[in-house]
Design a protein around this motif. Structure first.
Motif, PDB file in Angstrom:
ATOM      1  N   GLU A  97     -25.637 -14.030  22.583  1.00  0.00           N
ATOM      2  CA  GLU A  97     -25.506 -13.847  21.144  1.00  0.00           C
ATOM      3  C   GLU A  97     -24.555 -12.695  20.904  1.00  0.00           C
ATOM      4  O   GLU A  97     -24.902 -11.532  21.123  1.00  0.00           O
ATOM      5  CB  GLU A  97     -26.862 -13.566  20.496  1.00  0.00           C
ATOM      6  N   PRO A  98     -23.309 -12.949  20.480  1.00  0.00           N
ATOM      7  CA  PRO A  98     -22.295 -11.917  20.368  1.00  0.00           C
ATOM      8  C   PRO A  98     -22.705 -10.726  19.508  1.00  0.00           C
ATOM      9  O   PRO A  98     -22.212  -9.630  19.701  1.00  0.00           O
ATOM     10  CB  PRO A  98     -21.110 -12.653  19.746  1.00  0.00           C
ATOM     11  N   ALA A  99     -23.610 -10.925  18.572  1.00  0.00           N
ATOM     12  CA  ALA A  99     -24.033  -9.816  17.714  1.00  0.00           C
ATOM     13  C   ALA A  99     -24.684  -8.709  18.516  1.00  0.00           C
ATOM     14  O   ALA A  99     -24.688  -7.547  18.118  1.00  0.00           O
ATOM     15  CB  ALA A  99     -25.008 -10.329  16.648  1.00  0.00           C
ATOM     16  N   HIS A 100     -25.261  -9.053  19.690  1.00  0.00           N
ATOM     17  CA  HIS A 100     -25.950  -8.072  20.516  1.00  0.00           C
ATOM     18  C   HIS A 100     -25.119  -7.596  21.700  1.00  0.00           C
ATOM     19  O   HIS A 100     -25.479  -6.651  22.375  1.00  0.00           O
ATOM     20  CB  HIS A 100     -27.254  -8.662  21.066  1.00  0.00           C
ATOM     21  N   GLU A 101     -24.016  -8.284  21.996  1.00  0.00           N
ATOM     22  CA  GLU A 101     -23.254  -7.979  23.207  1.00  0.00           C
ATOM     23  C   GLU A 101     -21.826  -7.566  22.863  1.00  0.00           C
ATOM     24  O   GLU A 101     -21.221  -8.093  21.937  1.00  0.00           O
ATOM     25  CB  GLU A 101     -23.206  -9.211  24.127  1.00  0.00           C
ATOM     26  N   GLU A 102     -21.290  -6.638  23.620  1.00  0.00           N
ATOM     27  CA  GLU A 102     -19.909  -6.213  23.473  1.00  0.00           C
ATOM     28  C   GLU A 102     -19.171  -6.440  24.780  1.00  0.00           C
ATOM     29  O   GLU A 102     -19.646  -6.069  25.841  1.00  0.00           O
ATOM     30  CB  GLU A 102     -19.846  -4.724  23.089  1.00  0.00           C
ATOM     31  N   GLU A 103     -17.992  -7.012  24.686  1.00  0.00           N
ATOM     32  CA  GLU A 103     -17.199  -7.269  25.890  1.00  0.00           C
ATOM     33  C   GLU A 103     -16.270  -6.099  26.163  1.00  0.00           C
ATOM     34  O   GLU A 103     -15.610  -5.583  25.271  1.00  0.00           O
ATOM     35  CB  GLU A 103     -16.353  -8.528  25.703  1.00  0.00           C
ATOM     36  N   ASP A 104     -16.213  -5.687  27.412  1.00  0.00           N
ATOM     37  CA  ASP A 104     -15.280  -4.645  27.812  1.00  0.00           C
ATOM     38  C   ASP A 104     -14.021  -5.226  28.445  1.00  0.00           C
ATOM     39  O   ASP A 104     -13.011  -4.555  28.548  1.00  0.00           O
ATOM     40  CB  ASP A 104     -15.947  -3.705  28.837  1.00  0.00           C
ATOM     41  N   GLN A 105     -14.092  -6.481  28.910  1.00  0.00           N
ATOM     42  CA  GLN A 105     -12.960  -7.072  29.604  1.00  0.00           C
ATOM     43  C   GLN A 105     -13.043  -8.581  29.526  1.00  0.00           C
ATOM     44  O   GLN A 105     -14.117  -9.151  29.344  1.00  0.00           O
ATOM     45  CB  GLN A 105     -12.946  -6.625  31.072  1.00  0.00           C
ATOM     46  N   PRO A 106     -11.908  -9.263  29.653  1.00  0.00           N
ATOM     47  CA  PRO A 106     -11.935 -10.723  29.647  1.00  0.00           C
ATOM     48  C   PRO A 106     -12.614 -11.250  30.903  1.00  0.00           C
ATOM     49  O   PRO A 106     -12.547 -10.647  31.964  1.00  0.00           O
ATOM     50  CB  PRO A 106     -10.444 -11.101  29.641  1.00  0.00           C
ATOM     51  N   THR A 107     -13.263 -12.367  30.765  1.00  0.00           N
ATOM     52  CA  THR A 107     -13.943 -12.978  31.914  1.00  0.00           C
ATOM     53  C   THR A 107     -13.495 -14.421  32.078  1.00  0.00           C
ATOM     54  O   THR A 107     -12.973 -15.038  31.157  1.00  0.00           O
ATOM     55  CB  THR A 107     -15.471 -12.964  31.719  1.00  0.00           C
ATOM     56  N   THR A 108     -13.729 -14.961  33.258  1.00  0.00           N
ATOM     57  CA  THR A 108     -13.392 -16.349  33.518  1.00  0.00           C
ATOM     58  C   THR A 108     -14.492 -17.234  32.955  1.00  0.00           C
ATOM     59  O   THR A 108     -15.651 -17.101  33.322  1.00  0.00           O
ATOM     60  CB  THR A 108     -13.267 -16.591  35.034  1.00  0.00           C
ATOM     61  N   ASN A 109     -14.118 -18.133  32.046  1.00  0.00           N
ATOM     62  CA  ASN A 109     -15.107 -19.004  31.427  1.00  0.00           C
ATOM     63  C   ASN A 109     -15.922 -19.746  32.464  1.00  0.00           C
ATOM     64  O   ASN A 109     -15.386 -20.317  33.404  1.00  0.00           O
ATOM     65  CB  ASN A 109     -14.406 -20.024  30.516  1.00  0.00           C
ATOM     66  N   ASN A 110     -17.260 -19.719  32.284  1.00  0.00           N
ATOM     67  CA  ASN A 110     -18.210 -20.510  33.079  1.00  0.00           C
ATOM     68  C   ASN A 110     -18.382 -20.050  34.520  1.00  0.00           C
ATOM     69  O   ASN A 110     -19.154 -20.654  35.253  1.00  0.00           O
ATOM     70  CB  ASN A 110     -17.821 -22.003  33.084  1.00  0.00           C
ATOM     71  N   ALA A 111     -17.691 -19.006  34.958  1.00  0.00           N
ATOM     72  CA  ALA A 111     -17.801 -18.574  36.351  1.00  0.00           C
ATOM     73  C   ALA A 111     -18.931 -17.580  36.553  1.00  0.00           C
ATOM     74  O   ALA A 111     -19.210 -17.187  37.683  1.00  0.00           O
ATOM     75  CB  ALA A 111     -16.479 -17.949  36.818  1.00  0.00           C
ATOM     76  N   CYS A 112     -19.601 -17.150  35.468  1.00  0.00           N
ATOM     77  CA  CYS A 112     -20.533 -16.022  35.576  1.00  0.00           C
ATOM     78  C   CYS A 112     -21.732 -16.329  36.475  1.00  0.00           C
ATOM     79  O   CYS A 112     -22.324 -15.413  37.049  1.00  0.00           O
ATOM     80  CB  CYS A 112     -20.998 -15.556  34.204  1.00  0.00           C
ATOM     81  N   ALA A 113     -22.105 -17.608  36.637  1.00  0.00           N
ATOM     82  CA  ALA A 113     -23.218 -17.943  37.534  1.00  0.00           C
ATOM     83  C   ALA A 113     -22.885 -17.567  38.971  1.00  0.00           C
ATOM     84  O   ALA A 113     -23.663 -16.881  39.656  1.00  0.00           O
ATOM     85  CB  ALA A 113     -23.539 -19.429  37.435  1.00  0.00           C
TER      86      ALA A 113
END
Length: 414
Positions: A97-113
């Protein structure tokens, strides 16, 4: 010398052939199962469910030995304590939920698992990572977080293993989402651009975060953060007691949204642990018999007992990944050695020990067999995930359409 020119008629014919391809033919092509070459050449990453079987297959295909992921249904300490030790890390899945999270850097879509999984095994000591993954670890050890993340996303071997579970529709959906993100981002500047990116991530839905002990501290490793978060020193306590409140806090943070969560533990392979317990118990039984060999009363008691395993029968031992030398080299339980050193191993005590170790060995044997069954189930789940029904479904729907049944169904649903 004049270069040979391409036949203009051939070029025109190819253009005509391309334009003559019917939408139905294109649809049939898009529903066909992927080939291994198509999976390897695709540069995207599929979205992966938080299913232990999928993570276990990824670990196996990456070449990691003696490690398994297990699902936790509660976050209480008793559940964590019951895991096969050592526990190398925890993977927490939550609905983004973006309202609760802040991104510090771009990430690779779907690779987080896979990134969360790698964050754990790469930061764990004394793990057999396999040749290729060990080489990758050594080559990226001196890199900063951002460059290491880029190395993962651009590594064909890791991406291929992650995408081995893909189906064509997974690829099409991932490509479509990425295309929409790029198109939207190109039209919006500044803060609106960042807001749009969050909206796209919210549509994907879920994010994986890893928790791992390393260097005497417990850490939170989040692919959306530029740096790891130090949760505190371990001292003499179990590291899971430090991260448990952190995970609970994240769950409470989203409590009002009624979003879903999932927790996986990356731990020592129970199959290996069961083998070690069996070997230790068989070694203990052999030790007791050797100490009591001249005691007629004890020998009479155990003579009627059915042997747990015949240690001279290699076939029986092989069922549990054991050899005779494993039994010989196994550690005899400390409490048994203490009893012998104090000369307190009388007939009654020896027989009680014997019964206890027989029971423990049989329990471990049952656990070993249950684990083998679980692995067969893992393979079944993975096979089901990889099976692409797109072509069959398309054929079925096409038949319904040709017979006019599909139109009737659509009218009934309106």
């Amino acid at each position: 010398m004049e270069r040979p020119r391409r036949n203009p008629k051939r070029k025109a014919q190819e253009t005509a052939d391309a334009s003559d391809v019917s939408p139905r033919h294109l649809l049939e092509k898009s529903c066909r199962p992927l080939t291994s070459q198509e999976i390897e050449e695709w540069e995207g990453w599929i979205e992966l469910e938080s299913e232990p079987a999928f993570f276990n297959i990824i670990l196996r295909d990456l070449g990691v030995k003696d490690v398994k992921t297990q699902e936790l249904f509660t976050i209480d300490q008793a559940s964590l304590d019951a895991l096969s030790k050592p526990v190398f890390g925890l993977i927490f899945l939550f609905q983004y939920e973006p309202a609760h999270e802040e991104e510090d850097q771009p990430t690779t879509n779907n690779a987080c698992a896979t990134v969360a999984l790698l964050n754990i095994i790469m930061n764990s000591d004394n793990l057999n990572l396999g040749e290729r993954l060990q080489s990758f670890k050594e080559s990226t050890e001196g890199l900063c977080t951002a460059l290491r993340g880029h190395s993962i996303s651009s590594n064909k071997y890791i991406r291929k293993v992650h995408n081995s579970l893909t189906r064509r529709m997974d690829q099409l959906n991932a490509d479509l989402c990425l295309e929409n993100d790029v198109e939207t981002a190109s039209k919006i500047e500044g803060k609106q651009k960042r807001k749009s990116k969050k909206g796209a991530l919210e549509e994907y839905g879920y994010h994986f975060v890893a928790y791992v002990p390393s260097g005497g501290c417990a850490w939170e490793l989040d692919g959306l953060k530029s740096n790891p978060l130090n949760l505190g020193p371990l001292a003499s306590q179990d590291w899971t007691t430090i991260v448990r409140p952190q995970i609970e806090a994240r769950m409470l943070q989203y409590e009002d949204s009624q979003l879903s969560f999932n927790l996986l533990a990356v731990c020592h392979d129970p199959l290996v642990q069961h083998s070690q317990v069996i070997a230790s118990m068989l070694a203990a039984l052999s030790y007791i018999r050797s100490q009591m060999k001249d005691c007629e009363a004890f020998n009479e008691l155990v003579s009627g007992e059915e042997p747990v395993l015949d240690t001279n029968n290699q076939t029986q031992l092989a069922e549990f990944n054991l050899t005779y030398s494993d039994i010989q080299n196994a550690e005899v339980p400390h409490r048994l050695r203490v009893a012998v050193s104090r000369s307190s191993l009388d007939v009654t005590n020896a027989y009680q020990f014997y019964q206890q170790f027989c029971k423990a060995a049989r329990t471990a044997m049952g656990g070993f067999r249950a684990e083998l069954i679980a692995r067969v189930e893992d393979e079944r789940r993975v096979e089901g995930r990889r099976r692409d029904y797109g072509s069959a479904l398309h054929c079925w729907v096409q038949k319904l359409a040709d017979k006019g049944v599909l139109e009737d169904i659509i009218k009934m649903s309106l």
